[in-house]
Motif scaffolding. Structure first.
Motif, mmCIF file in Angstrom:
data_model
loop_
_atom_site.group_PDB
_atom_site.id
_atom_site.type_symbol
_atom_site.label_atom_id
_atom_site.label_comp_id
_atom_site.label_asym_id
_atom_site.label_seq_id
_atom_site.Cartn_x
_atom_site.Cartn_y
_atom_site.Cartn_z
ATOM 1 N N HIS A 60 1.010 -1.150 -0.050
ATOM 2 C CA HIS A 60 0.019 -0.019 -0.037
ATOM 3 C C HIS A 60 0.806 1.313 0.055
ATOM 4 O O HIS A 60 2.010 1.226 0.434
ATOM 5 N N CYS A 61 0.007 2.297 -0.272
ATOM 6 C CA CYS A 61 0.752 3.746 -0.179
ATOM 7 C C CYS A 61 1.986 3.937 -1.003
ATOM 8 O O CYS A 61 3.158 4.499 -0.438
ATOM 9 N N SER A 87 1.978 7.542 -1.939
ATOM 10 C CA SER A 87 1.073 8.437 -1.340
ATOM 11 C C SER A 87 1.538 8.461 0.099
ATOM 12 O O SER A 87 2.317 7.565 0.732
ATOM 13 N N ARG A 88 1.361 9.616 0.949
ATOM 14 C CA ARG A 88 1.760 9.740 2.137
ATOM 15 C C ARG A 88 3.366 9.556 2.641
ATOM 16 O O ARG A 88 3.882 8.607 2.903
ATOM 17 N N CYS A 125 -3.116 11.751 1.264
ATOM 18 C CA CYS A 125 -3.367 10.082 1.128
ATOM 19 C C CYS A 125 -4.171 10.171 -0.417
ATOM 20 O O CYS A 125 -4.963 10.994 -0.608
ATOM 21 N N CYS A 170 -6.146 1.734 -0.545
ATOM 22 C CA CYS A 170 -6.393 0.852 0.663
ATOM 23 C C CYS A 170 -7.493 -0.145 0.181
ATOM 24 O O CYS A 170 -7.128 -1.338 0.370
ATOM 25 N N TYR A 180 0.778 -2.780 4.779
ATOM 26 C CA TYR A 180 0.305 -1.515 4.854
ATOM 27 C C TYR A 180 0.863 -0.756 6.299
ATOM 28 O O TYR A 180 1.507 -1.382 7.040
ATOM 29 N N GLY A 204 -0.615 5.503 -5.757
ATOM 30 C CA GLY A 204 -1.345 6.694 -5.556
ATOM 31 C C GLY A 204 -1.976 7.320 -6.854
ATOM 32 O O GLY A 204 -1.398 7.312 -7.968
#
Lengths: 360, 342
Positions: free
Chosen positions: B158-159, B162-163, B172, B177, B200, B266
């Protein structure tokens, strides 16, 4: 593996490397580990490439090892670095070339610090002047000595006596390139090719006819990592790091490992001996190890320098299998004879690791 | 509105939604997209979260609602433009000019270029994919590695983009997610024996049905969730991917070999959106998405009364939000033009 993907990344990590007139800062440990490497750099630069390199006996250690071991603090190491730059300035030079990767990391970190925190630069100028009455200019160009060889890799290829090619089969020799952690992991844009897929040594291997091996633990530290080895109680970690790399690269059957850091060739060489003695395990075929070279040694071999003048007899893992593959002839009877003709003495023969020209 | 001409740039869900509203209010509408197909990213998706509805069905619904009177120009790019009082002038790639009374920017998003997270080896290692490629595999009905083998283990990360301040992305992306959870479930249905992991840092299951999907993934579908980001990936000699991570719940480092690594990338501002914004003098936020007048109210408005923003050109949005935003932006533009002429 998609080779084009790496080339895409390499495009983003090109660095400027000065063309001539270098101030060379030697390593404080390399001359003990692999004594001919720095001299070979000077020989290649001056005699093969016709470049001006000033080899200054006045400079000191950068104190990088002490800095990373928390013995020397930041203002002190900045002042020591400033003194090196003052020596360079005094020679009318502005292209600084350190031999050591840790030093290269130190110089890079300090130049970045001075740029982002100008008050620390002024404080350093003040400290240096009070201590030595010296003044300095910031280098126009900072490049590691492997960057410089990378820059001239094609010229070296044009003068090559031997290629990284098996002279019998005609196949490229397979090389592991191991980059010192402090080369680009802290400042990726200061290294040729960046931090994840550095190109500085890979480019040399390719230019000289070899093939680069990418293996899973390629990024992993050699095991020197100051707190792993300098702290005696942690030396098991050091060995474990190297072992992890050997186990990972072994299935790819490398013909050699090339490095650009003082500690890496030392540990990758010596720990193969230790593992062979303690475990009976060797990582090359038929009881051989994997030969480990500094980039200057590899350059020297390609240019046809005598292996014993390159100091290859100081290696624990025998380099003769690599010499044989490249078609380099050598005189084993002169392996342990010094340049002055005196015998150097021969080391004890290891239990498992296959070596050449040893005594007992 | 007396045949006034509105141009909608972008034929994704927000653009389609806007184009379904405006003709019914009396506007002449032209919709332009640089792609040759309608639907934007939706056209490349297989199933939607949280209810696994078919993306093709939603796309059909959205396109069916677009009246025939809408002039659709696909495969065309806006190469120049200006905004003046009450008018918008646009130049297209073949030198064509469009004059309009209003403009809706529905220029969408691009997926973060996963190659920028170099440590994961996307574009270098054979079996590192993005969620968009997995979605395409779902559409083709075949999940396989680059070496045409059925995967026995798959890890989602994940991510990605992003972030991540190091990648220059503080925000985000909102939908990754639940996309990771949805795709993990879809994979489980196709590969009952595979080991499926989600790495994550935290899971933001904010939408209706999202949390339930996450619970099902754990309880019914045996998806393994590991709280920790992957630090690096490497390729082994058989083409599988070796990943290193820290399981932060047990505070232990972890090394795992998987047949496929899927990067949940993202959203980032669409390149075309940035180019057009520069030409028209539209303002960007710190995140480089188009900046509306307000973040709570007037979220469609720009400094020009006859130019409005719709969908993910203003920041990461879900499909639901993009569709609502397209309709609302159309109404906001209608109100604005009504005020200007009355």
């Amino acid at each position: 593996m998609i080779a084009e993907g790496k080339r895409h990344i390499w495009k983003d990590y090109q660095k400027e490397i000065a063309d001539n007139n270098y101030y060379y800062a030697r390593s404080c440990v390399r001359q003990n580990f692999f004594p001919a490497s720095e001299q070979t750099f000077l020989r290649v630069m001056k005699h093969e490439l016709g470049k001006e390199v000033f080899d200054d006996p006045l400079h000191t250690t950068c104190t990088g090892i002490a800095y990373h071991a928390d013995v020397v603090n930041l203002p002190t190491i900045m002042t020591v670095v400033a003194r090196q730059f003052a020596l360079m300035t005094r020679q009318g030079l502005s292209n600084f070339v350190p031999s050591c990767i840790t030093s290269f990391g130190i110089y890079t970190e300090i130049l970045e610090t001075w740029e982002h925190f100008p008050e620390t630069l002024e404080q350093t100028r003040d400290f240096l002047y009070k201590a030595t009455k010296r003044e300095f200019k910031i280098p126009d160009n900072l490049a590691h000595s492997s960057d410089v060889i990378f820059k001239f890799k094609e010229q070296i290829a044009a003068r090559a006596m031997f290629k990284l090619v098996n002279h019998i089969s005609g196949k490229p020799l397979r090389g592991v390139e191991h980059i010192g952690c402090h080369y680009a992991k802290m400042f990726p844009h200061k290294g040729v090719g960046g931090a994840e897929y550095p190109y500085v040594l890979a480019g040399m291997i390719e230019a000289w006819g070899g093939e680069v091996i990418d293996y899973p633990e390629r990024r992993h530290c050699c095991g020197f990592g100051f707190r792993q080895y300098v702290v005696q109680a942690n030396r098991g970690y050091s060995l474990a790091h190297s072992q992890k790399k050997f186990e990972s690269m072994e299935p790819y059957s490398p013909d050699f490992i090339v490095t650009n850091c003082p500690g890496c060739p030392f540990f990758l060489d010596r720990w193969q001996y230790v593992i062979s003695e303690t475990e009976g395990k060797t990582y090359g075929p038929d009881g051989h190890g994997i030969p480990v070279l500094t980039f200057e040694e590899l350059t020297g071999l390609v240019l046809g320098y005598d292996p014993w003048e390159l100091g290859l007899q100081a290696h624990q893992v025998a380099v003769e299998p690599l010499l044989d593959k490249m078609g380099i002839t050598y005189d084993l009877s002169r392996k342990f004879v010094g340049r002055d003709g005196n015998k150097l003495g021969t080391p004890d023969k290891p239990t498992h690791l296959k070596v050449y020209g040893y005594g007992r | 509105m007396d045949g006034k001409h509105i141009v909608i740039v972008g034929a994704g869900p927000a653009g389609l939604a806007a184009s379904s509203v405006l003709p019914r209010l009396g506007y002449r509408v032209t919709m332009i997209d640089r792609s040759n197909t309608l639907g934007g990213h939706l056209s490349k998706w297989y199933q939607l979260f949280p209810d696994r509805a078919a993306a093709t069905v939603l796309l059909e619904q959205l396109t069916d609602e677009v009246p025939d009177s809408v002039s659709t120009m696909l495969g065309r790019e806006v190469t120049g433009g200006s905004v003046s009082s009450g008018a918008v002038e646009l130049t297209l790639d073949h030198g064509e000019h469009l004059s309009a009374n209003g403009l809706i920017m529905a220029t969408g998003f691009d997926l973060f270029d996963a190659r920028r997270k170099e440590e994961y080896g996307y574009g270098i290692y054979d079996n590192v994919f993005t969620q968009a490629e997995i979605e395409e595999m779902f559409r083709q009905g075949q999940i396989e590695t680059r070496h045409h083998r059925k995967p026995r283990s798959i890890a989602f990360l994940h991510c990605v983009g992003s972030r991540d301040l190091k990648a220059g992305v503080a925000y985000c992306s909102k939908v990754c997610c639940v996309t990771g959870v949805k795709q993990a479930i879809e994979l489980r249905e196709l590969l009952p024996d595979a080991a499926i992991y989600n790495f994550y840092m935290d899971l933001r299951m904010f939408g209706r049905g999202f949390e339930e999907l996450y619970q099902q993934a754990q309880e019914r579908y045996n998806i393994r969730f590991v709280r920790g980001r992957i630090s690096e990936a490497a390729e082994s000699s058989d083409g599988s991917v070796i990943i290193k991570a820290e399981d932060t719940l047990t505070s232990r480092p972890l090394k795992l070999t998987v047949d496929m690594l899927v990067l949940l990338t993202g959203m980032q501002p669409a390149a075309g959106s940035l180019e057009l914004a520069a030409k028209l003098g539209l303002v960007l936020g710190d995140d480089s998405f188009l900046k509306p007048y307000g973040l709570t109210q007037q979220t469609f408005k720009t400094s020009y009364p006859h130019v409005v923003l719709a969908g993910s050109c203003t920041g990461p949005t879900t499909l639901t939000e993009a569709i609502l935003s397209g309709r609302s932006a159309a109404m906001a533009l209608h109100e604005s033009l009504f005020k200007l002429t009355n």
